[in-house]
Design a protein around this motif. Structure first.
Motif, mmCIF file in Angstrom:
data_model
loop_
_atom_site.group_PDB
_atom_site.id
_atom_site.type_symbol
_atom_site.label_atom_id
_atom_site.label_comp_id
_atom_site.label_asym_id
_atom_site.label_seq_id
_atom_site.Cartn_x
_atom_site.Cartn_y
_atom_site.Cartn_z
ATOM 1 N N ALA A 1 -97.660 -18.254 69.651
ATOM 2 C CA ALA A 1 -97.291 -16.853 69.835
ATOM 3 C C ALA A 1 -96.268 -16.754 70.958
ATOM 4 O O ALA A 1 -96.572 -17.077 72.113
ATOM 5 C CB ALA A 1 -98.518 -16.010 70.159
ATOM 6 N N THR B 1 -95.578 -5.443 67.957
ATOM 7 C CA THR B 1 -94.315 -6.172 67.934
ATOM 8 C C THR B 1 -93.183 -5.155 67.952
ATOM 9 O O THR B 1 -93.416 -3.941 67.863
ATOM 10 C CB THR B 1 -94.216 -7.083 66.698
ATOM 11 O OG1 THR B 1 -93.030 -7.877 66.789
ATOM 12 C CG2 THR B 1 -94.189 -6.280 65.414
ATOM 13 N N LEU C 1 -94.560 -14.303 73.215
ATOM 14 C CA LEU C 1 -94.948 -12.967 73.654
ATOM 15 C C LEU C 1 -93.985 -12.429 74.708
ATOM 16 O O LEU C 1 -93.357 -13.193 75.442
ATOM 17 C CB LEU C 1 -96.359 -12.998 74.253
ATOM 18 C CG LEU C 1 -97.432 -13.666 73.406
ATOM 19 C CD1 LEU C 1 -98.668 -13.944 74.246
ATOM 20 C CD2 LEU C 1 -97.783 -12.792 72.207
ATOM 21 N N VAL D 1 -95.437 -9.213 70.404
ATOM 22 C CA VAL D 1 -95.061 -10.502 69.847
ATOM 23 C C VAL D 1 -93.564 -10.502 69.538
ATOM 24 O O VAL D 1 -93.064 -9.604 68.857
ATOM 25 C CB VAL D 1 -95.852 -10.816 68.564
ATOM 26 C CG1 VAL D 1 -95.373 -12.136 67.951
ATOM 27 C CG2 VAL D 1 -97.339 -10.878 68.863
#
Length: 423
Positions: A270, A118, A272, A281
């Motif tokens: 999620a 992330t 993304l 993410v």
């Protein structure tokens, strides 16, 4: 089964339409629902979906077999906890696990502990801390409300003062997150989980900006499409992409939450971004996304009720991977004048029957109410026109043809939904 769906938006209408299409003949209830949902389920308008005790009492008294929680507010209120304590199967995470959506800082901590890729982020509690983080990361600036903000808590801007003003709006209620800007195409991918096993659905892409060309302010979503054929160029196909994200994102997060004593039972969303450095993410949600649900579920061949009940009962391992049709789906959101800043409500809707009569098209209502023999708009995102076809060009043609029949004074919608993939 007797199934209660909590919520009143197009996401909930899409869930109900998928359940109603099954051959099992379910008895469907919606609380509170909306005018469009009322055509497909029994509305329970007196039931507050955010009240754990009231929902549990209703489900017990009405012998409900499964409760499906649509929006985030009942999750954060602990509705799923109360139902589970009474032994009523519920599709939706506990209040503790729902922090994955309810607190951006909590989600970042879980991702860090699980080793999920992330962007860098700083939790800021004062204006000075926000300013320092903005300068550290540089433009474009990304500022997020830490808690729930109905899809409007994020700003992405090159304007430092605008970023500070956005932070000021939410600092009075708690912290904000300042994040590094990540560049690349975005993908939404849903995972059904029973706290241990996960099953991925088909990916979708949504359009957050209000205006064509990704201009204008962020919204809750102005349209979406599924599947994503362009994933093949980078990942070798949609299935390879899904397996990658399942292995590197969903399963580690589910394991981490379980290890912390907060098993996640429900829908893990999620958000993304496909950066040059790999898949990262942007955010997690703890429920079906809107408007992506409206294009994912019409393509689902596996009975939705079987997936939801397996997750609620801890038997998802016995369920095979969900199957999807080869058709494509496109949805376009019809929004009220002034949305997202100051939507004008109470205006009459017309032409819905003609729109729904378009081949391959159905409507998912988001904010409609019966009045004076017709329907009126009661919110910013009024309804979704959903079109299914064998090509994106055909689906777009169907969606926009249907929209041409609908009348709502001052309404607007994007005209470029799925245009690029159709080319």
């Amino acid at each position: 089964m007797r199934i209660l769906v909590l919520g009143s938006g197009a996401r909930e209408h899409a869930i109900i339409l998928a359940l109603a299409a099954e051959s099992a003949g379910h008895e469907l209830f919606a609380a509170p629902g909306n005018a469009g949902i009322g055509a497909d389920a029994t509305l329970v308008t007196t039931l507050n979906p955010d009240d754990p005790a009231a929902v549990t009492l209703f489900a017990n008294d009405e012998r409900i077999d499964l409760v499906v929680i649509g929006p985030e507010a009942p999750l954060v209120a602990g509705v799923a906890d109360a139902l589970r304590e009474r032994g009523i199967p519920v599709f939706g995470p506990s209040r503790a696990a729902a922090q994955l959506e309810g607190s951006k800082a909590f989600a970042k901590r879980i991702m860090d502990a699980a080793g999920v890729p992330t962007g860098r982020a700083t939790r800021a509690q004062t204006r000075d801390e926000v300013a320092a983080a903005l300068d550290a990361y540089g433009a474009p600036h990304v500022v997020k409300a830490d808690g729930l903000a109905a899809g409007k808590g994020v700003v992405v801007t090159d304007d430092r003062e605008a970023a500070l003003a956005h932070a000021d709006r939410y600092l009075g209620d708690g912290a904000v997150l300042v994040e590094e800007f990540l560049s690349g195409p975005e993908v939404s991918l849903f995972f059904v989980s029973d706290g241990d096993t996960v099953r991925a659905l088909s990916p979708a892409q949504d359009f957050k900006r209000a205006l064509d060309g990704d201009a204008g302010p962020n919204t809750g979503g102005m349209g979406a499409y599924s599947p994503l054929p362009w994933l093949a160029e980078r990942f070798g196909g949609e299935q390879a992409f899904v397996e990658l994200v399942t292995r590197e994102v969903a399963e580690p997060v589910i394991r981490q939450l379980d290890a912390e004593g907060t098993p996640f039972i429900g829908l893990l969303y999620a958000g993304l971004i496909l950066t040059d450095a790999g898949v990262k993410v942007i955010e997690f949600n703890a429920r079906f996304g809107d408007p992506e649900t409206q294009v994912v579920l019409p393509r689902l061949r596996t009975p939705l009720s079987a997936l939801l009940m397996a997750a609620a009962s801890g038997t998802l391992e016995d369920q095979p991977a969900p199957e999807f049709s080869d058709d494509v789906a496109v949805t376009v959101v019809l929004a009220s004048e002034g949305y997202p800043e100051s939507p004008v409500t109470g205006r009459a809707l017309g032409g819905l029957d003609a729109a729904a009569a378009t081949d391959g098209v159905h409507l998912a209502h988001a904010a409609t109410r019966a009045a004076d023999g017709g329907l009126v708009a009661t919110g910013g995102r009024v309804l979704n026109v959903v079109a299914v076809a064998d090509t994106f060009g055909a689906a777009r043609d169907r969606a926009y043809h249907a929209l041409s029949h609908i009348t709502l004074e001052g309404a607007h919608y994007r005209r470029d939904i799925a245009a690029r993939v159709a080319e």
